[in-house]
Design an enzyme around this catalytic site. Structure first.
Site, short mmCIF file in Angstrom:
data_model
loop_
_atom_site.label_atom_id
_atom_site.label_comp_id
_atom_site.label_asym_id
_atom_site.label_seq_id
_atom_site.Cartn_x
_atom_site.Cartn_y
_atom_site.Cartn_z
N GLU A 35 -23.81 18.16 -49.74
CA GLU A 35 -24.15 18.44 -48.34
C GLU A 35 -23.45 17.48 -47.37
OE1 GLU A 35 -28.46 18.58 -48.15
OE2 GLU A 35 -28.51 20.59 -49.01
N GLU A 37 -28.68 25.48 -54.11
CA GLU A 37 -30.08 25.10 -53.88
C GLU A 37 -30.77 26.24 -53.12
OE1 GLU A 37 -30.45 21.28 -51.98
OE2 GLU A 37 -28.81 20.42 -53.14
#
Ligand SMILES: [Zn+2]
Length: 677
Positions: free
Chosen positions: A158, A315
């Site tokens: 991320e 995710e």
């Protein structure tokens, strides 16, 4: 390697539908870990992702590596058929590195250096951190290159999630390097592009330039700010590319992904072209209202697909997320399963649940996974296992298909969004206004998605370019072709008001779009306090209030007036124009395309484009999408209405429930069908 062409219709290169979760063996002792492989297999897992935060376990001191925990874990999972995606662990450098070299830590706009103890504290721009990144990446790549159970990699984790606007010394050097490269060392060109004649900002050498810092004491130069945003994307793209080169050299069969989507990265640029497939982390429970949650998840997935095509989900939310000040709702029975189908229906080619088991410690100790802290199997695991069985049938069918849409919306690219943020004027950003248009069409059951103006528009009947202040003239031939072939192009206020360097265009508005729209903007104004000074637009007798902005339009040539203003000094003046071009139509609307404006506008637009819902008589809130490879059709029907509903559907085989369907279907709340025909 061939250059990747990014398109909303691009298929992924994923060869097997991956289903599983991120897994953190470093959080658990051997006794707890011992049952995990068998339990995962029973739940249908065929993949885990590991090691993105485990640098301290793998390089215990500089140059001394220990991969034994991951060797052992990969092997035990591999024995039951579960493959591993490994990650470069560069979101969390170990303390031996940050203590020895505090200069790698990021610095905020006030000059405050970040500290060790959370994550994303190191700057990806600097040469020293780059050297450390290459060392751990090389060591991992060499060690795992021959391991048949490692199938792919995720770079870092991320990027720019928590922190992106860094002002450290490395970023000062990097910004100057970026600018010298961009302007070919021509300082006059930079001064011209930024308009440094304003406020005595003229630079005499690149060494004098610094990163723009807000409120020290007031607003920085908009041209400098947009180039700074481009630099941030350039720097993280370079950092990632170094890792990718090492991984590809070690084993060219590995696929490489990264999990977005966050600020200051051009995901429709080199960053994604360097990847095999883009990843998107899906956490719908950041939206509190359940009805809004569904809409936001669907729109965000459509937005991500517009960046580089089909994607994977490293995710996907399984339980409530809790961190710092917030703690999400707990998904209700059937909800996590249904949200996975929503992701797949809108372009996901693999899904991993975050995460296998909830950690008992650390900043995310309440970021709940499939298993609870106590490791007792409960309904989230049972629901995941049910889904595992279903995806054994659905997963192989969806690979090689794309999401078919006939209505497209330009939802803001890097430049459009970043340029807007430099001078937001309390106006909604491109992605937000795109969502208003998207919702108006989604609620009516139309097959709608997001598409960039340079992308393939050939399937579309209608295309909205809502309010992009920066429009590249290079896209005009694509838009012209779309209209010539019979498409309806709808352009919103404030489009093409600025050039590529973020300075206001010298042309009469709408700038480079004037030729296509056949009109000019004679006057404009911000609608401050519209409740006390309302303005309305009359769409053929359907009167709606405008918000945010008004423009008085002047048609040119054979362009007609589609709607007129009512109120204040504007009454009777053109508010929207219509021009026939080739076999198509161009409409320009001199205000923001809010839900109210869409309510007045759409009844006039629908007959112009003939757009039809994917299926007739679909109840409000029902998700209907179609994935196809051009021959095979996969109809996704997902009930997030909160009610039991009966819907007319095409005949075929429901892959989820293994039954033949003919004519209609009753779906419970959170019910799903995937009909193949
Ligand atoms: Zn920095």
């Amino acid at each position: 390697m061939a250059e990747r062409v990014l398109s909303h219709k691009r298929l992924s290169s994923i060869k097997q539908f991956l289903y599983g979760s991120p897994y953190y063996p470093e959080h658990w002792d051997a006794d707890v870990r011992s049952q995990d492989a068998q339990r995962m297999k029973a739940a249908g897992w065929n993949c885990v992702r590991m090691a993105e935060f485990a640098w301290d376990r793998m390089e215990v001191e500089e140059g001394r590596f220990d991969f034994s925990l991951f060797d052992e874990t990969i092997q035990s999972l591999g024995k039951v058929g579960i493959k591993t995606i490994l990650c470069t662990p560069t979101a969390t450098p170990p303390v031996w590195l940050t203590r020895a070299h505090p200069e790698i830590l990021r610095v905020d706009e006030r000059g405050v250096r970040m500290a060790h103890g959370s994550r994303q504290h190191a700057c990806t721009t600097g040469p020293l951190y780059g050297e450390n990144s290459r060392r751990i990446t090389s060591a991992m790549a060499e060690h795992f290159a021959g391991n048949p159970d490692v199938i792919g990699w995720q770079t870092d984790n991320e990027f720019n999630c928590q922190f992106s606007e860094c002002h450290c010394e490395s970023c000062q050097d990097g910004f100057r390097e970026f600018l010298a490269e961009k302007y070919n060392g021509d300082l006059d060109a930079l001064n011209q592009a930024w308009g440094t004649a304003f406020w005595s900002q003229t630079y005499r050498s690149f060494e004098e330039i610094e990163t723009p810092r807000p409120n020290l004491p007031t607003h920085p130069n908009p041209g400098q700010k947009l180039d700074y945003a481009r630099f941030l994307s350039w720097a993280v793209t370079r950092f990632q590319a170094e890792q990718i080169a090492i991984l590809r050299q070690a084993n060219p069969d590995w696929f490489i992904t990264h999990n977005g989507i966050f600020r200051h990265i051009d995901y429709r640029g080199q960053f994604s072209r360097d990847l095999d497939v883009l990843g998107y982390d899906v956490y719908p429970f950041f939206t509190h209202d359940p009805a809004e949650r569904v809409l936001n998840q669907c729109f965000n997935l459509d937005y991500v697909r517009s960046l580089s095509g089909n994607f994977i989900i490293p995710e996907q939310q399984s339980g409530p997320g809790g961190q710092g000040p917030y703690f999400h709702d707990n998904p209700e029975p059937g909800e996590m399963r249904r949200m996975v189908y929503t992701s797949i229906s809108r372009g996901a080619d693999s899904v991993l649940f975050f995460r296998w088991r909830t950690a008992r410690f650390g900043a995310e100790e309440y970021w709940c996974g499939v298993l609870d802290h106590d490791n007792v199997p409960r309904r989230r695991l049972h629901e995941a296992a049910q889904l595992g069985v279903e995806l054994g049938r659905v997963g192989p069918e969806i690979l090689g298909t794309y999401v078919q849409i006939t209505a497209g919306i330009a939802a803001g690219d890097f430049d459009a969004n970043e340029a807007h943020d430099t001078l937001p004027f309390d106006l909604p950003a491109p992605r937000l206004t795109a969502q208003s248009v998207w919702r108006a069409l989604f609620r009516r059951g139309y097959p709608v998605g997001c598409v960039h103006p340079a992308d393939d528009l050939s399937d579309l009947k209608v295309y909205f370019l809502p309010h992009w202040e920066v429009v590249d003239p290079a896209w005009l031939p694509n838009l012209q072709t779309f209209v010539d072939r019979g498409g309806l192009l709808v352009i919103g206020a404030r489009s093409a008001t600025r050039g590529l360097e973020n300075a206001v265009t010298a042309e009469t508005l709408p700038g480079v779009l004037r030729g296509l729209t056949g009109m000019t903007v004679e006057e404009y104004g911000h609608q401050n306090h519209p409740e006390s000074r309302p303005l309305a637009i009359d769409f053929a007798g359907n009167r709606v209030q405008s918000e945010y902005w008004y423009e008085v339009l002047q048609p040119e040539g054979d362009t007609g007036v589609l709607a007129r203003w009512q109120g204040r000094y504007l009454s009777g003046q053109p508010a929207a124009t219509l021009r026939h071009v080739g076999r198509g139509v161009v409409v320009y609307v001199g205000t923001y395309l809010t839900s109210q404006v869409m309510a007045g506008l759409w009844p006039l637009l629908q007959p112009l484009c003939g757009l039809q819902p994917l299926l007739p008589h679909i109840p409000l809130g029902m998700e209907v999408t179609l994935r196809t490879d051009g021959k095979k059709k996969l109809w996704f029907l997902i009930n997030s209405t909160g009610q039991v509903i009966s819907v007319p559907v095409p005949s075929g085989t429901d892959l989820v429930n293994q039954r033949s369907i003919s004519g209609s279907l009753i779906l419970p709340n959170n019910g799903v069908a995937v009909i193949k025909n």
